[in-house]
Design an enzyme around this catalytic site. Structure first.
Site, short mmCIF file in Angstrom:
data_model
loop_
_atom_site.label_atom_id
_atom_site.label_comp_id
_atom_site.label_asym_id
_atom_site.label_seq_id
_atom_site.Cartn_x
_atom_site.Cartn_y
_atom_site.Cartn_z
N HIS A 140 -21.93 -12.97 45.78
CA HIS A 140 -22.86 -11.94 45.30
C HIS A 140 -24.19 -12.64 44.98
O HIS A 140 -24.18 -13.80 44.54
CB HIS A 140 -22.42 -11.32 43.97
CG HIS A 140 -21.09 -10.65 43.95
ND1 HIS A 140 -19.91 -11.33 43.83
CD2 HIS A 140 -20.75 -9.33 43.95
CE1 HIS A 140 -18.90 -10.47 43.80
NE2 HIS A 140 -19.38 -9.25 43.87
N ASP A 144 -24.01 -14.37 41.73
CA ASP A 144 -23.12 -15.54 41.59
C ASP A 144 -23.89 -16.83 41.71
O ASP A 144 -23.47 -17.86 41.18
CB ASP A 144 -22.05 -15.59 42.70
CG ASP A 144 -21.17 -14.38 42.72
OD1 ASP A 144 -20.98 -13.78 41.66
OD2 ASP A 144 -20.68 -14.03 43.81
N GLU A 200 -15.84 -1.57 50.30
CA GLU A 200 -14.57 -2.08 49.76
C GLU A 200 -13.98 -1.04 48.82
O GLU A 200 -14.49 -0.84 47.72
CB GLU A 200 -14.82 -3.40 49.02
CG GLU A 200 -13.56 -4.03 48.50
CD GLU A 200 -13.81 -5.40 47.87
OE1 GLU A 200 -14.63 -6.18 48.42
OE2 GLU A 200 -13.20 -5.69 46.83
N GLU A 213 -8.87 -4.66 50.15
CA GLU A 213 -8.37 -5.69 49.20
C GLU A 213 -6.94 -5.34 48.78
O GLU A 213 -6.66 -4.21 48.37
CB GLU A 213 -9.29 -5.78 47.98
CG GLU A 213 -8.77 -6.78 46.95
CD GLU A 213 -9.82 -7.26 45.97
OE1 GLU A 213 -11.00 -7.38 46.36
OE2 GLU A 213 -9.45 -7.50 44.80
N HIS A 253 -6.43 -3.92 45.28
CA HIS A 253 -7.03 -2.58 45.15
C HIS A 253 -6.10 -1.53 45.77
O HIS A 253 -5.99 -0.41 45.26
CB HIS A 253 -8.39 -2.52 45.85
CG HIS A 253 -9.43 -3.41 45.23
ND1 HIS A 253 -10.71 -3.48 45.71
CD2 HIS A 253 -9.38 -4.26 44.17
CE1 HIS A 253 -11.41 -4.33 44.97
NE2 HIS A 253 -10.62 -4.82 44.03
N ASP A 260 -9.98 -8.67 51.68
CA ASP A 260 -10.02 -9.48 50.47
C ASP A 260 -8.57 -9.78 50.12
O ASP A 260 -7.80 -8.89 49.72
CB ASP A 260 -10.72 -8.75 49.32
CG ASP A 260 -12.21 -9.07 49.27
OD1 ASP A 260 -12.71 -9.72 50.21
OD2 ASP A 260 -12.87 -8.69 48.28
N ASP A 281 -5.98 -10.09 40.56
CA ASP A 281 -6.62 -10.98 41.54
C ASP A 281 -5.94 -12.34 41.66
O ASP A 281 -6.60 -13.38 41.68
CB ASP A 281 -8.11 -11.21 41.18
CG ASP A 281 -8.99 -10.02 41.54
OD1 ASP A 281 -8.61 -9.24 42.43
OD2 ASP A 281 -10.07 -9.89 40.93
N ASP A 339 -10.42 -13.32 47.51
CA ASP A 339 -11.00 -12.73 46.29
C ASP A 339 -9.92 -12.86 45.21
O ASP A 339 -9.27 -11.90 44.83
CB ASP A 339 -11.38 -11.27 46.54
CG ASP A 339 -12.21 -10.71 45.39
OD1 ASP A 339 -12.38 -11.42 44.39
OD2 ASP A 339 -12.67 -9.56 45.50
C1 XUL Z 1 -13.84 -6.37 42.40
C2 XUL Z 1 -14.00 -6.96 43.73
C3 XUL Z 1 -15.35 -7.52 44.04
C4 XUL Z 1 -15.78 -7.27 45.43
C5 XUL Z 1 -17.19 -7.69 45.72
O1 XUL Z 1 -12.60 -5.84 42.15
O2 XUL Z 1 -13.07 -7.02 44.51
O3 XUL Z 1 -15.30 -8.88 43.77
O4 XUL Z 1 -14.95 -7.92 46.35
O5 XUL Z 1 -18.10 -7.12 44.86
CO CO Z 2 -12.88 -7.78 46.42
#
Ligand code: XUL
Ligand code: CO
Length: 446
Positions: free
Chosen positions: A103, A106, A234, A270, A273, A298, A311, A341
């Site tokens: 990001h 970051d 995402e 992800e 998620h 992710d 995560d 991620d």
């Molecule tokens: C948050 C997440 C973020 C995105 C990028 O849950 O997954 O890190 O991947 O903003």
């Molecule tokens: Co992510």
């Protein structure tokens, strides 16, 4: 390259094979090994994320940072940011992962104005370009952080205040350009606060329109600058908001289609998620693949007893085989890849723990790829699905789908006794055994 931070690992991590007892050798991951005619690394295109691995010190909502991260040093200035970038690229070069993701926030300190932030980001992007050149590591994707700063408390594009929308637009414009400059093959939008905490103060119709406008603006700017990467959304159902609009693959797909945006965006799925949305990771990948929306992954996992986005690093082959099977059957991820991620547990305080986490994740992914390839090669799973729907290739099936039969026509056929469905077993347990067979067989051949 400096050797300042990861002094516990002096050489690049090597392949030691399945019987290696060295915890910091790869057991399965061999980037150049051919799988279904293509090198592993091209199927997986794995990447390391800067935010969890280099910008986070282990703090959580109950306590302070725990991780040994000398490059962070508590400061948020250019000197500390340069150290962080140096640490990240030293790690990437030693791990041998081909990609990274970040990001804007970051890598760059916020400064006291947007202009200062932009200048900080440009200077650090130049530095990143130099490291990319030296190490051969490439940018899988860039993204703008539209959720940490308090200005985004009520969302970015979906904020009730158009000035916040404008601020977010400025950030995304610039980060899209930085991503292009660094040769990024994707740009990700994760709408962490594009949702609501309570409906008592929320106008759903307006917020949907704002989000669609924002996504159109990004598409327009992509065309204006000639960015050749993919735009990705995402999905996530909640956290930090109570409800996030990009709930899951299917809701994002529907939203895009409703606003004339399908074809412009694909999905960055992800794992954790998916599970937060009440789906399996397999489901989300399969939905995306079935609808031409598969973009990138992710990679991580949740914890079955914990209901939030933990995560954790992926370490279960079983969890990854079927998503990889879908990806192989779809012909791969194209410009996408597998971004880890994932973050260490707060008690994994050593710098070397970052290596253990990524070595394990790469090996797990590689093993799952071998098992998925075995399933593709044997072909019985696909043949079974094909056979299950065979009726749709016959006269009745083709006439229904071709629009040649009305409800009345179908009633007439049923009433005439011409239709008598035969029940067939779905064979779930038999198919689960087929998957296990490939997992075990691939493990023997690894
Ligand atoms: C948050 C997440 C973020 C995105 C990028 O849950 O997954 O890190 O991947 O903003
Ligand atoms: Co992510």
């Amino acid at each position: 390259m400096g050797e300042a931070f990861f002094t516990g690992v002096t050489e690049p991590i090597r392949y030691g094979g399945p019987d290696s007892t060295d915890p910091l050798e790869f057991k399965v991951w061999q980037p150049e090994r051919l799988v279904l005619g293509k090198p592993m690394v091209e199927w997986l295109r794995p990447g390391v994320c800067v935010w969890h691995s280099f910008s986070w010190d282990g703090r959580d909502m109950f306590g302070a940072g725990t991780l040994d991260r000398p490059w962070l040093g508590g400061a948020d200035d250019m000197a500390a940011s340069r150290e962080r970038l140096a640490a990240a690229f030293e790690f990437l070069a030693k791990l041998g992962a081909p990609y990274y993701c970040f990001h804007d926030r970051d890598v760059a300190p916020e400064g006291s104005s947007f202009a200062e932030f932009r200048a900080n980001l440009d200077a650090l992007a130049d530095e990143a370009a130099g490291y990319q050149e030296q190490t051969g590591v490439r940018l899988l994707w860039g993204t703008a952080n539209l959720f940490t700063d308090p200005r985004y408390q009520a969302g970015a594009a979906t904020n009730p205040d158009p000035e916040v929308f404008a601020y977010a637009a400025a950030q995304v414009k610039h980060m899209l350009e930085v991503t292009q400059r660094l040769g990024g093959t994707n740009y990700v939008l994760w709408g962490g606060r594009e949702g609501y905490d309570t409906l008592l103060n929320t106008d759903l119709r307006r917020e949907g329109e704002q989000l669609a406008r924002f996504l159109h603006l990004v598409v327009e700017h992509k065309a204006r600058i000639g960015f050749g990467g993919q735009l990705l959304i995402e999905p996530k159902p909640m956290e930090p908001t109570k409800h996030q609009y990009d709930y899951d693959a299917q809701s994002v797909h529907g939203f895009l289609a409703r606003h004339g945006l399908d074809g412009e965006y694909r999905l960055n799925i992800e794992a954790n998620h998916a599970t937060l949305a009440g789906h399996s990771f397999h489901h989300e990948v399969a939905y995306a693949a079935a609808n031409g929306m598969l973009g990138s992954i992710d990679a991580n996992r949740g914890d079955p007893q914990v209901g939030w986005d933990t995560d954790q690093f992926p370490n279960s082959v079983d969890d990854l085989v079927m998503p990889l099977y879908e990806i192989l059957r779809a012909g791969g991820l194209g410009q996408g890849g597998f971004n880890f991620d994932a973050k260490l547990r707060r008690q994994s305080t050593d710098r070397d723990d970052l290596f253990h986490a990524h070595v394990g994740a790469l090996d797990t992914l590689a093993m799952a790829l071998l098992a998925a390839a075995d399933l593709v090669e044997r072909g019985d799973l696909a043949a079974g699905v094909e056979a299950r729907y065979a009726g749709w290739g016959g006269e009745l099936g083709r006439s229904i789908l071709g629009g040649g039969l009305s409800l009345a026509d179908l009633e007439a056929r049923v009433a005439a006794g011409a239709i008598s469905p035969v029940r067939r077993s779905g064979g779930q347990e038999r198919l689960e055994n087929v998957v296990n067979r490939s997992v075990w067989s691939a493990a023997r051949k690894a």
